[in-house]
Design a protein around this motif. Sequence first.
Motif, PDB file in Angstrom:
ATOM      1  N   ASP A 215      -8.981 -46.330 -21.712  1.00 43.57           N
ATOM      2  CA  ASP A 215      -9.560 -46.965 -20.587  1.00 43.57           C
ATOM      3  C   ASP A 215     -10.834 -46.162 -20.350  1.00 43.57           C
ATOM      4  OD1 ASP A 215     -10.119 -48.758 -18.406  1.00 43.57           O
ATOM      5  OD2 ASP A 215      -9.091 -47.206 -17.070  1.00 43.57           O
ATOM      6  N   ARG A 216     -11.837 -46.706 -20.482  1.00 40.23           N
ATOM      7  CA  ARG A 216     -13.225 -45.900 -20.008  1.00 40.23           C
ATOM      8  C   ARG A 216     -13.438 -45.488 -18.703  1.00 40.23           C
ATOM      9  NH1 ARG A 216     -18.161 -46.586 -18.018  1.00 40.23           N
ATOM     10  NH2 ARG A 216     -18.007 -49.079 -17.636  1.00 40.23           N
ATOM     11  N   TYR A 217     -12.739 -46.346 -17.845  1.00 40.79           N
ATOM     12  CA  TYR A 217     -12.734 -45.802 -16.542  1.00 40.79           C
ATOM     13  C   TYR A 217     -12.173 -44.620 -16.547  1.00 40.79           C
ATOM     14  CZ  TYR A 217     -15.116 -49.952 -14.375  1.00 40.79           C
ATOM     15  OH  TYR A 217     -16.014 -50.877 -14.128  1.00 40.79           O
ATOM     16  N   LEU A 218     -10.544 -44.497 -16.664  1.00 38.15           N
ATOM     17  CA  LEU A 218      -9.851 -43.391 -16.504  1.00 38.15           C
ATOM     18  C   LEU A 218     -10.270 -42.113 -17.322  1.00 38.15           C
ATOM     19  CD1 LEU A 218      -7.331 -42.396 -15.316  1.00 38.15           C
ATOM     20  CD2 LEU A 218      -6.277 -43.224 -17.332  1.00 38.15           C
ATOM     21  N   ILE A 219     -10.743 -42.339 -18.502  1.00 36.12           N
ATOM     22  CA  ILE A 219     -11.148 -40.948 -19.168  1.00 36.12           C
ATOM     23  C   ILE A 219     -12.190 -40.426 -18.539  1.00 36.12           C
ATOM     24  CG2 ILE A 219     -12.537 -42.292 -21.008  1.00 36.12           C
ATOM     25  CD1 ILE A 219     -11.478 -40.318 -23.082  1.00 36.12           C
ATOM     26  N   GLY A 220     -13.117 -41.101 -18.134  1.00 33.70           N
ATOM     27  CA  GLY A 220     -14.282 -40.387 -17.339  1.00 33.70           C
ATOM     28  C   GLY A 220     -13.890 -39.564 -16.129  1.00 33.70           C
ATOM     29  N   GLU A 221     -13.013 -40.248 -15.494  1.00 33.46           N
ATOM     30  CA  GLU A 221     -12.377 -39.853 -14.192  1.00 33.46           C
ATOM     31  C   GLU A 221     -11.683 -38.567 -14.384  1.00 33.46           C
ATOM     32  OE1 GLU A 221     -12.969 -40.548 -11.049  1.00 33.46           O
ATOM     33  OE2 GLU A 221     -14.061 -42.250 -11.333  1.00 33.46           O
ATOM     34  N   MET A 222     -10.936 -38.745 -15.327  1.00 33.58           N
ATOM     35  CA  MET A 222      -9.910 -37.416 -15.736  1.00 33.58           C
ATOM     36  C   MET A 222     -10.632 -36.276 -16.297  1.00 33.58           C
ATOM     37  SD  MET A 222      -6.439 -39.022 -17.550  1.00 33.58           S
ATOM     38  CE  MET A 222      -5.514 -37.374 -17.279  1.00 33.58           C
TER      39      MET A 222
ATOM     40  N   PHE B 206     -20.122 -35.726   3.616  1.00 35.64           N
ATOM     41  CA  PHE B 206     -18.791 -35.957   4.667  1.00 35.64           C
ATOM     42  C   PHE B 206     -17.884 -37.253   4.243  1.00 35.64           C
ATOM     43  CE2 PHE B 206     -21.441 -33.209   7.083  1.00 35.64           C
ATOM     44  CZ  PHE B 206     -20.514 -32.215   7.415  1.00 35.64           C
ATOM     45  N   SER B 207     -18.460 -37.833   3.382  1.00 37.33           N
ATOM     46  CA  SER B 207     -17.822 -39.188   2.788  1.00 37.33           C
ATOM     47  C   SER B 207     -16.428 -38.568   2.158  1.00 37.33           C
ATOM     48  CB  SER B 207     -18.561 -40.239   2.090  1.00 37.33           C
ATOM     49  OG  SER B 207     -17.882 -41.201   1.697  1.00 37.33           O
ATOM     50  N   PRO B 208     -15.286 -39.536   2.143  1.00 38.30           N
ATOM     51  CA  PRO B 208     -14.061 -39.373   1.597  1.00 38.30           C
ATOM     52  C   PRO B 208     -14.150 -40.105   0.195  1.00 38.30           C
ATOM     53  CG  PRO B 208     -13.563 -41.318   3.073  1.00 38.30           C
ATOM     54  CD  PRO B 208     -14.895 -40.544   3.314  1.00 38.30           C
ATOM     55  N   ALA B 209     -15.330 -40.850  -0.298  1.00 40.72           N
ATOM     56  CA  ALA B 209     -15.494 -41.478  -1.420  1.00 40.72           C
ATOM     57  C   ALA B 209     -15.426 -40.462  -2.707  1.00 40.72           C
ATOM     58  CB  ALA B 209     -16.802 -42.135  -1.386  1.00 40.72           C
ATOM     59  N   GLU B 210     -14.659 -40.780  -3.564  1.00 39.99           N
ATOM     60  CA  GLU B 210     -14.602 -40.230  -4.965  1.00 39.99           C
ATOM     61  C   GLU B 210     -15.552 -40.701  -5.666  1.00 39.99           C
ATOM     62  OE1 GLU B 210     -10.460 -39.982  -6.547  1.00 39.99           O
ATOM     63  OE2 GLU B 210      -9.608 -39.656  -4.572  1.00 39.99           O
ATOM     64  N   ILE B 211     -15.806 -39.964  -6.872  1.00 39.37           N
ATOM     65  CA  ILE B 211     -16.830 -40.279  -7.976  1.00 39.37           C
ATOM     66  C   ILE B 211     -16.165 -41.853  -8.549  1.00 39.37           C
ATOM     67  CG2 ILE B 211     -17.653 -39.869 -10.134  1.00 39.37           C
ATOM     68  CD1 ILE B 211     -19.109 -38.350  -8.148  1.00 39.37           C
ATOM     69  N   GLY B 212     -17.066 -42.595  -8.594  1.00 40.32           N
ATOM     70  CA  GLY B 212     -16.764 -43.859  -9.295  1.00 40.32           C
ATOM     71  C   GLY B 212     -16.775 -43.757 -10.948  1.00 40.32           C
ATOM     72  N   PRO B 213     -16.213 -44.553 -11.634  1.00 37.43           N
ATOM     73  CA  PRO B 213     -16.170 -44.748 -12.995  1.00 37.43           C
ATOM     74  C   PRO B 213     -17.264 -44.418 -13.636  1.00 37.43           C
ATOM     75  CG  PRO B 213     -14.347 -46.222 -12.340  1.00 37.43           C
ATOM     76  CD  PRO B 213     -15.348 -45.781 -11.117  1.00 37.43           C
ATOM     77  N   ASP B 214     -18.305 -45.212 -13.421  1.00 36.67           N
ATOM     78  CA  ASP B 214     -19.661 -45.065 -14.097  1.00 36.67           C
ATOM     79  C   ASP B 214     -20.366 -43.864 -13.690  1.00 36.67           C
ATOM     80  OD1 ASP B 214     -19.639 -47.553 -15.314  1.00 36.67           O
ATOM     81  OD2 ASP B 214     -20.495 -48.605 -13.794  1.00 36.67           O
TER      82      ASP B 214
END
Length: 494
Positions: free
Chosen positions: A398-405, A34-42
């Motif tokens: 950016d490693r963070y963004l590509i993983g999230e996308m 139920f958490s609104p937390a999205e997946i983090g970059p790692d």
Amino acid sequence: MTKDNISTTTTPLWCNFWAIATALTLARILTLVFSPAEIGPDEAQYWYWSRDLDFGYYSKPPMIAWAIAATTDLFGNAPWAVRLSAPLFHLGTASFLYLAGGQLFSKRIAFWTGLGWLTLPGGILSSFVITTDAPLLFFWSGAIYFLARTSEGAKNRALNFAALGVMIGLGLLSKYAMVYFVVGLGVMFMIAPLRKSLLRPELAATLFIAFALFLPNIIWNSQNDFQTLSHTADNANWGASMFKPLNLLEFTAGQFAVFGIIPFSVLIYLTAKSRQWRTQEDSSKALMLLVLALTPLCIVAIQAFLSRAHANWAAASYPAAILLVTWFLTTTGRAYLVKISVALHVALAICFMIGMLNFNLIDRIGLSEPIKDLRGWQEQTDNITAKAHGFDAIVVDDRYLIGEMLYHQRMTTLPIVAIDPNSNIDNHFEAFLAFDPSRASKVLFVTTRDDSAHVDYRFGSIEPMGVSTAEIGPDATRRYTLFALEDYYEPGSR
């Protein structure tokens, strides 16, 4: 000390370890759901690895990818499913420590050790994100349990030594910090009371099994330029300026936050006064735990002094440490400190779960900064892909963004690839998902910079395409700049 043999079947429910452990774990899982937390970059990077199972990856051994693959194959790719193995691993860690406490000491010590682990501050955080620490600690605690069984003269000694090898091998496939356990065994050989129980022919089987399980990752590294080992060495950062006592102080202070104020204070006291308590009954067992607790802690403390170290790098110290601290406080008439520590940590856990369920509350109390990487990625991805019509690929620096996308656009047919901004492979995407100009002539470039410096020496046509922003807290946004790129040429060819 005489072990109490209280049967768990006659123990009241409120002090039954298995009932409490199950309830806490279910509460954590429901919080994740139920958490609104999205997946983090790692986490997004680890999820991407789980789509293509292998025996190794750029920066980590494979266990985390295998764990994510198992939970997402069963429950889909929602954030809670990606993270599901984290609370389950911690349940397993607490269970192994409970069994080890009963094997070495007593049911009472076992109960408070298991409960102490489930409420440990670092364990609370680690149960709500998926990292390599969760499987490492599970197998490390399993190794403690089977080591306890070998030293206690339990039945099936050969089987226990074999199981110890399995735990070490799978631990190495989780995180290379498992090697500290092997180092700890080496230290025990130098201590007479501990050497006797270890110096047995079956130990050869332990080492052989551990090596055999770890061998596929060694082979993978040999076939991929030893990328994981190189990345681990880069993290040590020994090429920079050395000897940083302030970093050591910061690392030490961080241990109070990770392990808890009372437990870490007691661990320091136990270390300083070891000559005094080593005359107590069960002291050889406690000494074994002290070695396993101090080996990672001292190695990482040295690393912190030489260069840098995050507080969680010494997480492997704490399965043995929580068992040791609980034993000492319980057998010296200070069990009330164990209960106070657990009560404080339970209060912290409740606050943490409330925060995970209500980000608005976190915003109101001014703690938005720690959760910024868990917000806004879906919005950011949708914004960028909406501008990608007519392009052959999206190129990201950016490693963070590509993983999230890659995570948020799982069904897209438009390639999302990485570009190396510094002529040096720095992450998994640059190594295995690199931009290939022969497959894309017109690309949308997304950069952390406000300019196109990362590509202006590679493309003849560069046109600004605006910016992409996403809210990550009150009055806080994440910003990327977009460019349309065409006419690629090899750097230095013009």
